[in-house]
Design a protein around this motif. Structure first.
Motif, PDB file in Angstrom:
ATOM      1  N   MET A   1      40.627  -4.441  20.363  1.00 21.92           N
ATOM      2  CA  MET A   1      39.176  -4.325  20.636  1.00 21.92           C
ATOM      3  C   MET A   1      38.407  -4.297  19.315  1.00 21.92           C
ATOM      4  O   MET A   1      38.787  -3.595  18.386  1.00 21.92           O
ATOM      5  N   THR A   2      37.335  -5.069  19.234  1.00 18.54           N
ATOM      6  CA  THR A   2      36.533  -5.092  18.012  1.00 18.54           C
ATOM      7  C   THR A   2      35.843  -3.757  17.850  1.00 18.54           C
ATOM      8  O   THR A   2      35.316  -3.199  18.808  1.00 18.54           O
ATOM      9  N   LYS A   3      35.864  -3.271  16.642  1.00 11.27           N
ATOM     10  CA  LYS A   3      35.144  -2.036  16.362  1.00 11.27           C
ATOM     11  C   LYS A   3      33.642  -2.309  16.486  1.00 11.27           C
ATOM     12  O   LYS A   3      33.134  -3.344  16.055  1.00 11.27           O
ATOM     13  N   LEU A   4      32.932  -1.386  17.085  1.00  8.58           N
ATOM     14  CA  LEU A   4      31.486  -1.536  17.213  1.00  8.58           C
ATOM     15  C   LEU A   4      30.759  -0.905  16.031  1.00  8.58           C
ATOM     16  O   LEU A   4      29.702  -1.362  15.616  1.00  8.58           O
ATOM     17  N   ILE A   5      31.361   0.173  15.505  1.00  9.86           N
ATOM     18  CA  ILE A   5      30.714   0.839  14.367  1.00  9.86           C
ATOM     19  C   ILE A   5      30.703  -0.116  13.186  1.00  9.86           C
ATOM     20  O   ILE A   5      31.724  -0.708  12.848  1.00  9.86           O
ATOM     21  N   GLY A   6      29.522  -0.275  12.601  1.00 13.78           N
ATOM     22  CA  GLY A   6      29.375  -1.191  11.469  1.00 13.78           C
ATOM     23  C   GLY A   6      28.909  -2.573  11.885  1.00 13.78           C
ATOM     24  O   GLY A   6      28.654  -3.424  11.039  1.00 13.78           O
ATOM     25  N   GLN A   7      28.801  -2.805  13.199  1.00 14.68           N
ATOM     26  CA  GLN A   7      28.345  -4.113  13.686  1.00 14.68           C
ATOM     27  C   GLN A   7      26.852  -4.069  14.038  1.00 14.68           C
ATOM     28  O   GLN A   7      26.361  -3.065  14.530  1.00 14.68           O
ATOM     29  N   SER A   8      26.205  -5.215  13.844  1.00  8.95           N
ATOM     30  CA  SER A   8      24.800  -5.324  14.236  1.00  8.95           C
ATOM     31  C   SER A   8      24.696  -5.630  15.723  1.00  8.95           C
ATOM     32  O   SER A   8      24.316  -6.719  16.142  1.00  8.95           O
ATOM     33  N   VAL A   9      25.056  -4.640  16.522  1.00  6.79           N
ATOM     34  CA  VAL A   9      24.991  -4.795  17.982  1.00  6.79           C
ATOM     35  C   VAL A   9      23.527  -4.893  18.398  1.00  6.79           C
ATOM     36  O   VAL A   9      22.690  -4.127  17.930  1.00  6.79           O
TER      37      VAL A   9
END
Lengths: 788, 148, 161
Positions: A1-9
């Motif tokens: 699963m791709t980490k969400l923290i640090g992503q420009s969601v």
């Protein structure tokens, strides 16, 4: 699963806003609603000889009219102050009452005199026009430096010379005096940090709703801080039982500090609703916002910095007169003192610092926290001193900074940096942001261009600001010792539903910051579930246990950490349930990707199954309670200290005084970042407000104490074609003392940018002399600066 | 707000004085004034409508004439109230006869504004005041020509 | 003393009795309960109340409801068609063109008018088109990007079709 923290969601809250389905306070209509219009003083200072409301009361459609006399008769207290600052002598600050409606003497334009409640907004307004008030107009004073004069008009009885408090911090003044006396060079600046009007585009609004069936009140309000509003209103103003009062801050259209505070109108609509048994709505028109939303800044300062022959800083002496307005707003006393004086170390090794602040009452609207709150004022004077000193001593402003900067430290293997002004910085690498900024701007090349431009009769300039701020307020014990009348922890509750979906309740409040996305990223990543399985709930005292609201760039550092604490508890309990189901020991389990696995096997159980087991505990570990729902209070160990380098490049036309902001470079270090897109957006917005202060904005008063630019036609805020595209970058020095390593990004842009722009104008004009431009740097003001 | 200006009018000082002391005449030529009523000697009730940009209001209040030095000078004290703010002004008016057919009227004074009127567009108001005073003198000149 | 008006709002016909002094912005919000049109000022300066009147962006606080009699009005609630977001709505979400969301409806309505007139506006043209609208949150940079994003979507669609 791709980490969400640090992503420009992309933001989950956007859907309702882009389709017109946001629900702001004024959008709410309740059955039987009445509408309030508040009659306000047109004078800054006047005694009320008489008020005649008979004609207003008689108008068809008017439900009620209340005046200051009614409020006094009902025994209602004024709105309180949440922070106490003492005089140097130890005496408590002067704390005059701030009544909901004034009966005897008005103290600023916009002071409330009467409220008309009617079947429609228009009727209420028309009826208010019929109220006859006989005033005796008195002399007013609006400038803090004038207000302390012996013969100045007095705002309050019992606050002689209009002084609320005097206060100092740092090294003994004699030591600083000695350091400056022995200095090779002293740079001295007289600065006015002008009064700013926050101007969120949504006007303030409040609806009071009393339901006699349950003896219960609901307040819908445009607040950054619903729980504190409830506490102050119930305990100090109206004497209502807190458990019978619900405060909801629904979608809020921007705040920038001005919606932190408990305002008189909130208590007024609740009280009136109780009296009338019908909902009462009040919504400010823009003109009212200008005269009643708490303003910001408004300091008159003398700042002096001494250097040795090599350019090392020897000492800093600061004397500030801070305008508090006529009444003390919720956090007013803290802003020019503990949020200003404590930041005067900046990023420099200054060995001796003394700051002396006098808090002054004037016949103006209250002044309180506005984006940055105290820290922009500190940064402004420090960074103006640095660039001015460099020019005066013939040194390079970047070199002068590097020479005096605190060396890098991570706050883990190296200790935090103890300042002369009561703080311990957490971690920092100040040089790195400056180096990156110089690289982005192409410094050497710029200086060559500048030299060539000067030969051609063009005035190009560069200005620096290497700021630091204190965010993530705050350790409760520390602020308590400094005068706060509240704790400043945050609350985060994580409720795992039986199906494994997660509801998160936070005491932080989003009014543009995107908590519904950022907080969900943290929760989804930590639990290994999808963003869509997480809902962030905020702004309602009935669903959220408690909270201290959003300001001081605290939401993620304090509110996010509270959620992290609850997530830890969820995972700890979840592991016990998982271990039972997997017939393994807790120590033998790993949690990753949303499931517990027995190490070295393929035996695992998913988060959803554990959640279901917690709510259907048929096969369940002994001694473990059913359910999966934890609440935590997080009280931070220290403030957080974001920092950065802002650089402005301008061209000035000395003929007209026009300043053209050509480039703006911002390198900020706000610690770890959860959502870079949102952080960048926060920086952009802060920059626009900081540049707005440097170039466009500022309240103006006439001799009568009237705000003379009290409308969007008269008060200049930056528009889209006034600003360049900003060049921003980030570096990361994690915060060592919170679980996310984050520092906060909401105010950085507004704190760092202002002095960079002013310094750039000073640099541009330096062939004509060393000027101290005053803000806002309108063409007229620059022309006058040059032409004397 | 400062109010100053002067204007030449084709009339003798005494003629001007007599006209300026006539409330009906004043109401007719002063821009915005819809009605003036005598309350007592040198004391009038005035009702005016003024619109400046988005700011619009009906004013009501007293106009007082003091410090009279017939036919050379008098002071106008104006107290006007409205839902958009109040005006308190004191203006000294001097009439200097240049010839039997021509006089110069000079005025000098201050107006204190409050309320919405003060905070919206006050900085453009002196321009508005200049326009209004020009209109006043143009109307005055026109009335005098008609009367002659 | 009220007047009857007939207006078509987001494709739906309405007949209403209105007071002559009722502003169109208040009519949309209070009578039709279309609260996506926001009111941020009293001097027609902020643009939060911008709508389309017969296809042109106008600030609905500058008109009386009676002046809109017979007009076709589109508000932010009418921008998404058949469940699909308007390219500008997509652009604003993709490029983080909003924070508190209060100015957003007005921004989108102004931008839609701009893109009708100019399918590929430059940054300067976009900034000039937004000159009548305040945003206090974003510093405008991401609003500009959002509009460019929407222009790209619209232009690509046109190439395909």
């Amino acid at each position: 699963m791709t980490k969400l923290i640090g992503q420009s969601v992309k933001r989950v809250e956007d859907k309702r806003f882009i389709t017109g389905q946001g629900q702001y306070t004024d959008d709410i209509v309740l059955p039987g609603m009445t509408y309030a219009y508040i009659l306000r003083s047109p004078y800054a200072h006047a005694t009320i000889k008489s008020i005649d409301t008979a004609a207003a009361r008689a108008m068809e459609g008017v439900v009620a009219v209340f005046t200051g006399e009614d409020i006094a008769k009902a025994g209602i207290n004024g709105v309180p102050t949440g922070w106490q600052v003492n005089f140097k002598s130890g005496e408590t600050m002067k704390e005059p009452p701030h009544p909901l409606l004034v009966a005897d003497r008005v103290k600023h334009v916009g002071d409330s005199l009467a409220v008309v409640i009617a079947e429609s907004r228009e009727i209420a307004k028309d009826a208010a026009d019929l109220i006859e008030i006989d005033y005796d107009v008195l002399e007013a004073v609006w400038n803090p430096a004038d207000a302390i004069a012996a013969d100045a008009p007095q705002v309050h009885e019992g606050a002689p010379n209009n002084i609320c408090f005097d206060w100092e911090l740092g090294n003994p003044k004699a030591e600083v005096d000695a350091a400056l006396a022995g200095a090779h060079h002293v740079t001295s600046l007289d600065l006015v940090n002008q009064r700013m009007i926050p101007n969120p585009i949504e006007p303030r609004s409040a609806i009071g709703h009393f339901e006699s069936s349950h003896d219960r009140y609901t307040l819908y309000t445009t607040s950054q801080n619903p729980h504190l509003t409830r506490l102050l209103m119930c305990a100090f103003v109206l004497g209502l039982p807190e458990h019978k009062v619900r405060v909801v801050a629904p979608d809020v259209g921007g705040g920038f500090g001005s919606k932190i505070f408990h305002y008189t109108e909130e208590a007024l609509v609740i009280w009136a609703s109780g009296k009338l048994g019908r909902p009462v709505k009040w919504t400010a028109d823009r003109s009212e916002c200008f005269t009643t939303d708490a303003h910001g800044r408004d300091h008159v300062t003398k700042a002096e910095m001494g250097f040795d022959k090599e350019g090392n800083i020897l000492g800093l002496r600061v004397k500030t007169y801070a305008n508090l307005g006529a009444y003390l707003s919720t956090f007013a006393p803290c802003v020019p003192t503990w949020l200003h004086g404590t930041l005067l170390q900046g990023v420099y090794t200054t060995p001796k610092i003394n700051v002396d602040v006098t808090g002054v009452f004037t016949h103006t609207n209250a002044v309180d926290a506005y984006r940055g709150a105290g820290r922009p004022e500190a940064t402004y004077l420090l960074e103006r001193l640095l660039d001015t000193a460099a020019l005066e001593m013939g040194m390079d402003p970047a070199e002068l900074r590097l020479q005096n900067m605190i060396q890098p430290f991570d706050g883990v293997s190296q200790p935090g940096y103890m300042t002369q002004v009561a703080l311990q910085y957490d971690s920092g690498n100040y040089q790195a942001t400056l180096h990156r900024g110089l690289e982005m701007v192409g410094y050497e090349q710029f200086r060559q261009e500048q030299a060539e431009a000067r030969k051609a009769g063009r005035y190009l300039g560069i200005g620096f600001s290497t700021y630091i701020e204190a965010c993530g307020i705050a350790p409760s014990a520390v602020v308590g010792a400094l005068g706060a009348r509240a704790g400043l922890y945050e609350v985060g509750q994580v409720r795992v539903q039986p199906t494994g979906k997660v509801s998160v309740f936070t005491g932080a409040h989003s009014h543009g910051q995107g908590h519904e996305t950022t907080f969900a990223q943290i929760v989804a990543d930590t639990l290994g579930i999808g963003m869509g399985d997480v809902e962030i709930i905020h702004g309602d005292s009935e669903s959220v246990a408690f909270g201290m609201g959003t300001y001081g760039s605290r939401s993620l550092a304090v509110g996010g950490s509270a959620i992290m604490k609850s997530l830890d508890k969820i995972l700890e309990k979840g592991a016990k349930i998982a271990a039972h189901k997997l017939e393994a020991a807790v120590e033998d389990l790993d949690f990753a990707e949303g499931k517990w696995t027995v190490k070295g096997t393929d035996k695992s159980i998913g988060f959803g199954d554990v959640a279901l087991t917690a709510y259907v505990p048929h096969n369940y570990p002994q001694g473990v309670e059913p359910g999966l729902d934890f609440s935590s209070f997080y009280d931070p160990a220290n403030f957080t200290y974001p920092f950065g380098t802002h650089i402005a490049i301008v061209e000035v036309d000395p003929q007209t005084g026009k300043v053209d902001l050509k480039r703006f470079i911002a390198v900020d270090d706000v610690g770890n970042v959860i959502n870079p897109m949102i952080v960048e957006g926060q920086i952009h917005g802060g920059l626009a407000q900081g540049i707005g202060q440097a170039m466009f904005e500022g309240a103006l008063y006439d001799d009568g104490g009237n705000l003379i630019n009290g409308s969007y036609m008269d008060y200049t805020m930056p528009r889209a074609d006034d600003l360049p595209s900003f060049e921003v970058d980030r570096l990361v020095t994690p915060c060592p003392h919170n679980p996310l390593g984050v520092k906060g990004a909401g105010e950085a842009g507004a704190i760092g940018s202002t002095p960079a722009v002013v310094n750039a104008v000073m640099d541009a004009l330096s062939p004509l002399g060393i000027f101290n431009p005053s803000m806002p740097m309108t063409p007229e003001s620059i022309w006058r600066t040059i032409n004397g | 707000m400062e109010l100053t200006g002067n204007h030449d009018i084709s009339a003798a000082a005494q003629t001007l004085w007599n006209l300026l002391m006539d409330p009906d005449f004043l109401a007719r030529i002063t821009p915005g004034i819809t009605r003036m009523e005598k309350i007592s000697d040198d004391n009038y009730l005035a009702i005016a409508d003024v619109k400046i940009g988005p700011v619009k209001g009906s004013f009501k209040g007293e106009v007082q004439i003091t410090e009279k030095q017939e036919p050379e000078a008098f002071t106008l004290m104006v107290q006007q109230k409205s839902s958009i703010g109040n005006v308190a002004a004191s203006v000294r008016i001097r009439i200097q006869e240049l010839s039997p057919e021509k006089s110069n009227i000079q005025f000098e004074g201050k107006a204190q504004l409050s309320g919405l009127l003060a905070r919206t567009g006050q900085r453009v108001l002196s321009g508005v005041a200049n326009t209004l005073s020009r209109q006043f003198f143009e109307s005055l000149e026109a009335e005098i020509k008609q009367q002659v | 003393m009220s007047t009857t008006i007939h207006v078509t709002v987001n494709g739906k016909q309405h007949t209403s009795e209105v007071e002559p002094r009722l502003l169109l912005s208040h009519y949309l919000r209070d009578v039709l309960r279309l609260t996506g049109t926001h009111i941020g000022c009293d001097t027609s300066s902020c643009g939060a109340c911008t709508i389309h009147l017969d296809g042109k962006a106008v600030k609905s606080c500058t008109l009386l409801a009676v002046q809109a009699d017979g007009a076709h009005i589109t508000t932010i609630e009418g921008m998404a068609q058949g469940g699909a977001l308007h390219p500008l709505q997509v652009g604003f979400q993709e490029e983080h063109g909003l924070q508190c969301g209060f100015c957003t409806p007005g921004m989108i309505m102004v931008a839609a008018d701009l893109l009708d007139r100019n399918a590929q506006p430059s940054e300067t043209e976009i900034r000039e088109a937004l000159e009548g609208n305040f945003c206090r949150c974003t510093g405008y940079q991401n609003i500009v990007k959002s509009i460019q994003h929407a222009a790209d979507i619209i232009n690509k669609k046109e190439v395909v079709s």
